[in-house]
Design an enzyme around this catalytic site. Structure first.
Site, PDB file in Angstrom:
ATOM      1  N   ASN A   1       0.874  -1.172   0.000  1.00 33.69           N
ATOM      2  CA  ASN A   1       0.000   0.000   0.000  1.00 33.69           C
ATOM      3  C   ASN A   1       0.910   1.220   0.000  1.00 33.69           C
ATOM      4  O   ASN A   1       1.431   1.621   1.035  1.00 33.69           O
ATOM      5  CB  ASN A   1      -0.914  -0.010   1.228  1.00 33.69           C
ATOM      6  CG  ASN A   1      -1.881   1.164   1.249  1.00 33.69           C
ATOM      7  OD1 ASN A   1      -1.800   2.079   0.427  1.00 33.69           O
ATOM      8  ND2 ASN A   1      -2.788   1.157   2.211  1.00 33.69           N
TER       9      ASN A   1
ATOM     10  N   ARG B   1      -2.530  -2.128  -3.574  1.00 36.12           N
ATOM     11  CA  ARG B   1      -3.721  -1.307  -3.427  1.00 36.12           C
ATOM     12  C   ARG B   1      -3.614  -0.138  -4.406  1.00 36.12           C
ATOM     13  O   ARG B   1      -2.645   0.619  -4.387  1.00 36.12           O
ATOM     14  CB  ARG B   1      -3.836  -0.768  -2.003  1.00 36.12           C
ATOM     15  CG  ARG B   1      -5.067   0.125  -1.817  1.00 36.12           C
ATOM     16  CD  ARG B   1      -4.967   0.972  -0.584  1.00 36.12           C
ATOM     17  NE  ARG B   1      -6.160   1.806  -0.417  1.00 36.12           N
ATOM     18  CZ  ARG B   1      -6.146   3.013   0.143  1.00 36.12           C
ATOM     19  NH1 ARG B   1      -5.013   3.518   0.580  1.00 36.12           N
ATOM     20  NH2 ARG B   1      -7.246   3.706   0.252  1.00 36.12           N
TER      21      ARG B   1
ATOM     22  N   HIS C   1     -12.665   3.010  -0.505  1.00 36.25           N
ATOM     23  CA  HIS C   1     -12.654   2.029   0.594  1.00 36.25           C
ATOM     24  C   HIS C   1     -13.328   0.719   0.167  1.00 36.25           C
ATOM     25  O   HIS C   1     -13.833  -0.038   0.995  1.00 36.25           O
ATOM     26  CB  HIS C   1     -13.377   2.564   1.849  1.00 36.25           C
ATOM     27  CG  HIS C   1     -12.716   3.729   2.495  1.00 36.25           C
ATOM     28  ND1 HIS C   1     -13.426   4.732   3.127  1.00 36.25           N
ATOM     29  CD2 HIS C   1     -11.408   4.063   2.628  1.00 36.25           C
ATOM     30  CE1 HIS C   1     -12.584   5.633   3.607  1.00 36.25           C
ATOM     31  NE2 HIS C   1     -11.361   5.241   3.318  1.00 36.25           N
TER      32      HIS C   1
ATOM     33  N   ARG D   1     -11.504  16.011   6.314  1.00 38.95           N
ATOM     34  CA  ARG D   1     -12.295  16.331   5.123  1.00 38.95           C
ATOM     35  C   ARG D   1     -13.702  16.749   5.526  1.00 38.95           C
ATOM     36  O   ARG D   1     -14.288  16.183   6.448  1.00 38.95           O
ATOM     37  CB  ARG D   1     -12.361  15.132   4.173  1.00 38.95           C
ATOM     38  CG  ARG D   1     -11.030  14.675   3.641  1.00 38.95           C
ATOM     39  CD  ARG D   1     -11.197  13.463   2.731  1.00 38.95           C
ATOM     40  NE  ARG D   1      -9.920  12.826   2.467  1.00 38.95           N
ATOM     41  CZ  ARG D   1      -9.727  11.510   2.431  1.00 38.95           C
ATOM     42  NH1 ARG D   1     -10.748  10.693   2.652  1.00 38.95           N
ATOM     43  NH2 ARG D   1      -8.546  11.015   2.183  1.00 38.95           N
TER      44      ARG D   1
ATOM     45  N   ASP E   1      -8.603  13.338  16.200  1.00 45.01           N
ATOM     46  CA  ASP E   1      -8.524  12.068  16.919  1.00 45.01           C
ATOM     47  C   ASP E   1      -9.769  11.955  17.799  1.00 45.01           C
ATOM     48  O   ASP E   1      -9.952  12.753  18.729  1.00 45.01           O
ATOM     49  CB  ASP E   1      -7.250  12.027  17.775  1.00 45.01           C
ATOM     50  CG  ASP E   1      -7.018  10.672  18.421  1.00 45.01           C
ATOM     51  OD1 ASP E   1      -8.008  10.036  18.864  1.00 45.01           O
ATOM     52  OD2 ASP E   1      -5.856  10.254  18.513  1.00 45.01           O
TER      53      ASP E   1
ATOM     54  N   GLU F   1      -8.232  -4.914   5.130  1.00 46.14           N
ATOM     55  CA  GLU F   1      -8.049  -4.615   3.714  1.00 46.14           C
ATOM     56  C   GLU F   1      -6.865  -5.373   3.126  1.00 46.14           C
ATOM     57  O   GLU F   1      -6.915  -5.790   1.959  1.00 46.14           O
ATOM     58  CB  GLU F   1      -7.874  -3.104   3.533  1.00 46.14           C
ATOM     59  CG  GLU F   1      -9.128  -2.309   3.888  1.00 46.14           C
ATOM     60  CD  GLU F   1      -8.910  -0.810   3.862  1.00 46.14           C
ATOM     61  OE1 GLU F   1      -9.132  -0.203   2.804  1.00 46.14           O
ATOM     62  OE2 GLU F   1      -8.531  -0.255   4.913  1.00 46.14           O
TER      63      GLU F   1
END
Length: 429
Positions: free
Chosen positions: A22, A107, A196, A257, A298, A400
């Site tokens: 990745n 990925r 995702h 975001r 966080d 993943e």
């Protein structure tokens, strides 16, 4: 399955290992898996590539207690990063030159509409991934760099691209299309792709297993809540709606975001605030979301601040949860029948307050959380709803890397088991 003669030319070695890469803009995460039992042999991370403070963390998992080794000092580029990772693997007897390595799975964030399944990488495939850079400028260039570096290390080995967008290509046109001029949209590839996807595919399938049913028998809402966050509506194993769009900016409130926003905000910022396109891009992608609302991205710190009476943190949390509720309600309408709502990824798996707040007040939709079950911390898939609930609420840890390894090995192994060459460049038109 691939067999490779030993140096003595007698017994054969089965190639049943997959290296998963990745590659980010300044980092490389890697895992080496043994597909005999889908176990991890080693995991690692190279971060801050190109900086004087580069660091490599490598953990072998082949025996005894896992002990992480650390390297510090400048790692110039991705080629040097992968070389360093290969050296660490070799030190554990897991070198990339091993005949047991069957393939390298990568990925790749954006596959557009052409890549709807894992694909063995050829020059043609790599060219198409490059063509998609304008719609994934933060991700695809780094993915390409990782692919090219791995190809240079093992040019003889199948390299497989597993696309974040692939799972979402089953969305119907009415869900994927934006309501803008069709010719303009088609000319510039403007539509909703979703991201995702490997996580949503893995988690929706595991949720069906948790319910004791097949994926084709259940409708599931998956909430992937990490620093990046997305929701998906999965009907009978196929994605029919997802929250991210042309880019990973659309949808839920995320760590940095904004998620959904009136598009005219961008015009307003340009005209009234005098901000450039790049400045607005940075604002919405890196200085918004939870960070923009309260100065922290966080969730653990935000909850600590809430407990201390911090009003900005409380408002940020409420906005985050409100958006989750909107998507749960909307996707319940899209699916018609919901069998489970599933939380996953860092926040989804670990924040009981987020799960509780997101489900609170949705009893009319059949959703209830059991406080005791919700408070349990576990790395295993589990139900957090009471037995009487009409719709199950679950926590399913995502994986993943395992999903990428499974898809990579299935593609490479399928052909080799049948005595065929590995299919290359499976590009859908």
């Amino acid at each position: 399955m691939t067999t490779t003669p030993t140096k003595e030319g007698s017994a054969a070695v089965q190639a049943r290992r997959v290296l998963v890469l990745n590659s980010g803009s300044s980092s490389v995460k890697y895992q080496l898996l043994d597909m005999n039992d889908r176990s991890r042999l080693a995991i690692g991370l190279v971060e801050r590539i190109g900086e004087e403070t580069s660091r490599l963390l490598h953990t072998p998992l082949t025996g005894g207690d896992a002990e992480t080794r650390e390297r510090t000092g400048r790692i110039a580029d991705h080629a040097a990063a992968l070389k360093a990772a290969a050296e660490e693997l070799a030190a554990d007897g897991l070198g990339l030159d091993s005949p047991e390595l069957a393939a390298i799975g990568h990925r790749v964030v954006h596959g557009g509409l052409r890549f709807t399944r894992p694909t063995v990488i050829t020059d043609e495939v790599l060219t198409e991934i490059e063509r998609l850079v304008p719609v994934a400028p933060l991700h695809n260039p780094a993915n390409i760099t990782g692919i090219r570096t791995a190809q240079a290390l093992r040019p003889d080995l199948p390299q497989v691209a597993v696309f974040d967008t692939a799972f979402h290509t089953t969305m119907p046109e009415y869900a994927a299309r934006y309501a803008i001029d069709v010719e303009t949209a088609d000319a510039h590839r403007i539509r909703r792709y979703g991201f995702h996807g490997t996580s949503h595919a893995y988690v929706s399938r595991k949720a069906a297993e948790l319910l004791g049913r097949t994926p084709e028998e259940v409708n599931v809402i998956v909430l992937h809540l990490g620093n990046g966050a997305s929701a998906s509506a999965v009907a009978a194993g196929r994605c029919v709606e997802t929250s991210m769009g042309l880019t990973p900016l659309e949808g839920l409130v995320m760590g940095t975001r904004s998620g959904d926003i009136d598009p005219a905000v961008t015009f307003h910022l340009k005209r009234v605030a005098g901000m450039s396109t790049d400045e607005i891009d940075v604002l919405l992608n890196k200085k918004s979301g939870l960070l923009g609302l309260c100065g922290d991205n966080d969730m653990r710190e935000i909850r600590r601040r809430i407990d201390e009476g911090d009003e900005r943190a409380a408002l940020a949390f409420d906005i985050y949860v409100h958006r989750l509720k909107k998507y749960i309600g909307a996707y319940s309408a899209v699916l018609g029948r919901v069998d489970a709502v599933v939380f996953t990824a860092g926040v989804g798996e670990n924040s009981a307050p987020v799960r509780e707040a997101a489900i609170a007040g949705l009893e009319e939709l059949g959703l209830v959380v059991d406080a005791g079950l919700n408070a349990v911390r576990s790395g295993e898939p589990r139900l957090i709803s009471p037995n009487y609930a009409r719709v199950a609420v679950a926590v399913v840890p995502t994986d993943e890397e395992l999903e990428i390894a499974d898809q990579t090995f299935a593609l490479v192994g399928r052909a080799e088991s049948a005595g065929q060459e590995v299919p290359v460049g499976e590009v859908d038109n």
